[in-house]
Scaffold this active site. Structure first.
Site, mmCIF file in Angstrom:
data_model
loop_
_atom_site.group_PDB
_atom_site.id
_atom_site.type_symbol
_atom_site.label_atom_id
_atom_site.label_comp_id
_atom_site.label_asym_id
_atom_site.label_seq_id
_atom_site.Cartn_x
_atom_site.Cartn_y
_atom_site.Cartn_z
ATOM 1 N NE ARG A 101 -10.148 -2.969 -2.532
ATOM 2 C CZ ARG A 101 -9.610 -2.355 -1.483
ATOM 3 N NH1 ARG A 101 -8.384 -2.630 -1.110
ATOM 4 N NH2 ARG A 101 -10.285 -1.443 -0.825
ATOM 5 C CG ASP A 159 0.089 -2.261 7.034
ATOM 6 O OD1 ASP A 159 -1.037 -2.615 7.428
ATOM 7 O OD2 ASP A 159 0.320 -1.143 6.533
ATOM 8 C CE1 TYR A 163 -9.106 2.772 6.762
ATOM 9 C CE2 TYR A 163 -8.207 3.925 8.654
ATOM 10 C CZ TYR A 163 -8.080 3.491 7.354
ATOM 11 O OH TYR A 163 -6.937 3.754 6.649
ATOM 12 C CE LYS A 164 -7.898 -0.134 4.841
ATOM 13 N NZ LYS A 164 -6.466 -0.182 4.555
ATOM 14 C CG PHE A 180 -1.936 1.008 1.308
ATOM 15 C CD1 PHE A 180 -3.166 0.775 0.720
ATOM 16 C CD2 PHE A 180 -1.708 2.218 1.934
ATOM 17 C CE1 PHE A 180 -4.161 1.748 0.756
ATOM 18 C CE2 PHE A 180 -2.705 3.196 1.982
ATOM 19 C CZ PHE A 180 -3.936 2.953 1.389
HETATM 20 C C1 PLP Z 1 -5.665 1.012 4.527
HETATM 21 C C2 PLP Z 1 -4.181 0.865 4.622
HETATM 22 C C3 PLP Z 1 -3.389 1.866 5.185
HETATM 23 C C4 PLP Z 1 -4.016 3.175 5.580
HETATM 24 O O1 PLP Z 1 -3.194 4.003 6.298
HETATM 25 P P1 PLP Z 1 -3.812 5.299 6.995
HETATM 26 O O2 PLP Z 1 -2.702 5.936 7.666
HETATM 27 O O3 PLP Z 1 -4.920 4.830 7.874
HETATM 28 O O4 PLP Z 1 -4.411 6.157 5.905
HETATM 29 C C5 PLP Z 1 -2.034 1.629 5.332
HETATM 30 N N1 PLP Z 1 -1.481 0.459 4.949
HETATM 31 C C6 PLP Z 1 -2.222 -0.524 4.382
HETATM 32 C C7 PLP Z 1 -1.593 -1.811 3.983
HETATM 33 C C8 PLP Z 1 -3.589 -0.342 4.189
HETATM 34 O O5 PLP Z 1 -4.312 -1.296 3.624
#
Ligand code: PLP
Length: 398
Positions: free
Chosen positions: A369, A195, A220-221, A126
Site C-alpha cells: 500500500r 467514515d 492522524y492520517k 476497516f
Molecule cells: C484508520 C481507521 C480507523 C482507526 O480507528 P481508531 O479508533 O483511530 O483506531 C477506523 N476506521 C477506518 C476506516 C480507518 O481507516
C-alpha cells in the site's frame, strides 16, 4: 536521466503545492505512509512544548479558561470543517474513531426510530467499524447485515435504520460514491454514517452539500495530527437536537459545572463530547492543522490524482508485466489517494522497500500500500519509489 525522471522534474517545477513540503519535518526517505501516520508538521514541537511548559506548567488550572482548553474540541472541529465541506458548529474533536463510530451508529439507530430493525455495514470496512457496528446492533436490538457499498442500494428498505460506510476503502484505495449512496439511504428513510479516515485531507468530501447525516474520521492520517491524535464527529445541524448519544458524559451536559444528577444534553456539536478531552494531543493537532492555511482541498485532490496517475505510469514502465496487480481503480471518480498493488510476496517486498528508503506499508495477506499525501510528496519521490520497487522485485525474483 530517464524520460520519466525528467518528466517528474518538470511536474515538480510546475507544482503549486510544492512549497508546502517546508511545513513538515522530513528526511531523505520517500514517505508513502501518510495514510497511516501523517508526517510531523514543523510547527508542532514548539507548540507542544509551550502547552506543556507554560500552559500546564505555569498557568495550570487557569488554562482551561485562559488557554482555551475547555472549548478546544469545538474550536478545532471548526478548523477541520472546511476540509470536509462542513459549515461551523457541526464537528467536535475527541475520543478515537472507534468510539465515535459507536456514538454515531447508535445515535443513527435512535434517530430512525422503533420500526426499523436493520443496520447495514460496509462488508469491506476497516475492521473496527464492523466490530462496533455488531456490538451497536446487539445493544439496540437490531440485526446487522454486511453488504458491499455497491450492494447497498438494493439492500435498503423500510427495515433499514442506519448504514455505516467507509468513504475510501483502506485496503484497495477505492473511493465510494458518497453523494449517490447518501441519497439512496435517504430515499429509503434511513440514516447514513460515513467514515472519512482515508478521505479527509486528501479529497473534497462535501458533507453539507450532500446532506450527510453523521460522519467520523481520524486525524492522524492525512490530517497529520500525530500518533493517536483525537478523532472527530460530525452531526448535521438540523439533527443535533435529536442526536441522542449512547455515551452522554458531563462534557456533553447543557450545564457541565452544574454537577446535576440528571442528564440534560447540550446544544450543538458539544453534544458529541463525553469526558475530559486529551488536551496534549488535541493541541498538537491544532498546531498541525495550520499546514492547511491557504490550501484549497480541490488543489490537493488535483495533485493527488496526478501523483497516483504518475505512479501507475512509472510502475507500468519499470515493473515487468504481471509481477504486480493493481487493485486500486483506474477511474479518477473511484480512486482515493493511495495505490494498492497485490503481489504474493508483498510482506517481504515491503520490508526491502523500507530498507531502501521507500516507506509504504503491507496489508495482509498480499497488498503493498502506497499513500500519496500531496502536501509533502512530490513527483520525483514517486518516480524513485516506482524505480526502487522495480529493483526490489527484480532482486526478489533472482
Ligand atoms: C484508520 C481507521 C480507523 C482507526 O480507528 P481508531 O479508533 O483511530 O483506531 C477506523 N476506521 C477506518 C476506516 C480507518 O481507516
Amino acid at each position: 536521466m530517464s524520460d520519466l525522471a525528467r518528466e517528474a522534474k518538470e511536474l515538480d517545477a510546475s507544482d503549486e503545492l510544492a512549497g508546502l513540503r517546508a511545513r513538515f519535518v522530513l528526511d531523505d526517505a520517500v514517505y508513502l505512509d501518510g495514510n497511516s501516520l501523517g508526517a510531523l508538521p514543523a510547527a508542532v514541537p514548539d507548540r507542544v512544548a509551550d502547552v506543556v511548559r507554560r500552559q500546564w506548567g505555569e498557568l495550570r488550572i487557569r488554562s482551561w479558561e485562559e488557554s482555551g482548553w475547555w472549548t478546544a474540541p469545538e474550536r478545532i472541529g471548526d478548523r477541520i470543517a472546511p476540509l470536509v465541506g462542513a459549515a461551523p458548529g457541526q464537528i467536535v474533536v475527541g475520543d478515537s474513531t472507534s468510539v465515535n463510530v459507536f456514538k454515531a451508529v447508535v445515535a443513527a439507530v435512535r434517530l430512525a426510530g422503533e420500526g426499523r430493525d436493520e443496520i447495514l455495514v460496509d462488508a469491506s470496512t476497516f475492521p473496527t467499524d464492523g466490530y462496533i457496528a455488531e456490538s451497536a446492533a446487539r445493544l439496540t436490538g437490531r440485526t446487522l447485515r454486511a453488504v458491499t457499498p455497491a450492494e447497498v442500494p438494493a439492500a435498503l428498505g423500510p427495515r433499514t435504520a442506519a448504514v455505516l460506510l467507509n468513504h475510501v476503502d483502506y485496503r484497495t484505495g477505492r473511493l465510494h460514491d458518497l453523494p449517490g449512496l447518501t441519497a439512496a439511504v435517504h430515499e429509503a428513510g434511513a440514516y447514513v454514517v460515513w467514515d472519512l479516515c482515508h478521505s479527509a485531507g486528501a479529497l473534497p468530501v462535501g458533507l453539507d452539500e450532500h446532506g450527510v447525516d453523521l460522519a467520523v474520521g481520524c486525524t492522524y492520517k492525512y490530517l497529520n495530527g500525530g500518533p493517536g491524535s483525537p478523532a472527530y464527529l460530525y452531526v448535521r445541524h438540523d439533527l443535533q437536537d435529536r442526536f441522542d448519544s449512547p455515551l452522554p458524559g458531563w462534557n456533553s451536559h447543557a450545564e457541565p459545572f452544574g454537577m446535576r444528577p440528571e442528564f440534560e444534553a447540550a446544544h450543538g456539536a458539544r453534544r458529541g463530547r463525553v469526558g475530559t478531552p486529551d488536551i496534549l494531543s488535541m493541541l498538537a493537532l491544532e498546531a498541525a492543522l495550520e499546514v492547511w492555511d491557504g490550501v484549497r482541498v480541490e488543489a490537493v485532490r488535483a495533485k493527488s490524482l496526478a501523483l497516483t496517475d504518475f505512479f501507475l505510469k512509472c510502475v507500468t514502465a519499470y515493473v515487468p508485466e504481471g509481477r504486480v496487480e493493481c487493485v486500486t481503480p483506474l477511474a479518477h471518480a473511484e480512486r482515493g489517494s493511495q495505490v494498492a498493488l497485490r503481489c504474493p510476496d508483498a510482506g517481504d517486498v515491503m520490508k526491502r522497500l523500507i530498507e531502501r528508503g521507500v516507506i509504504g506499508d503491507f496489508r495482509a495477506p498480499d497488498v503493498l500500500r502506497f499513500g500519496f499525501t500531496p502536501l509533502y510528496v512530490g513527483f520525483a519521490d514517486v518516480e524513485r519509489a516506482a524505480r526502487v520497487l522495480a529493483e526490489v522485485l527484480a532482486d526478489a525474483a533472482a
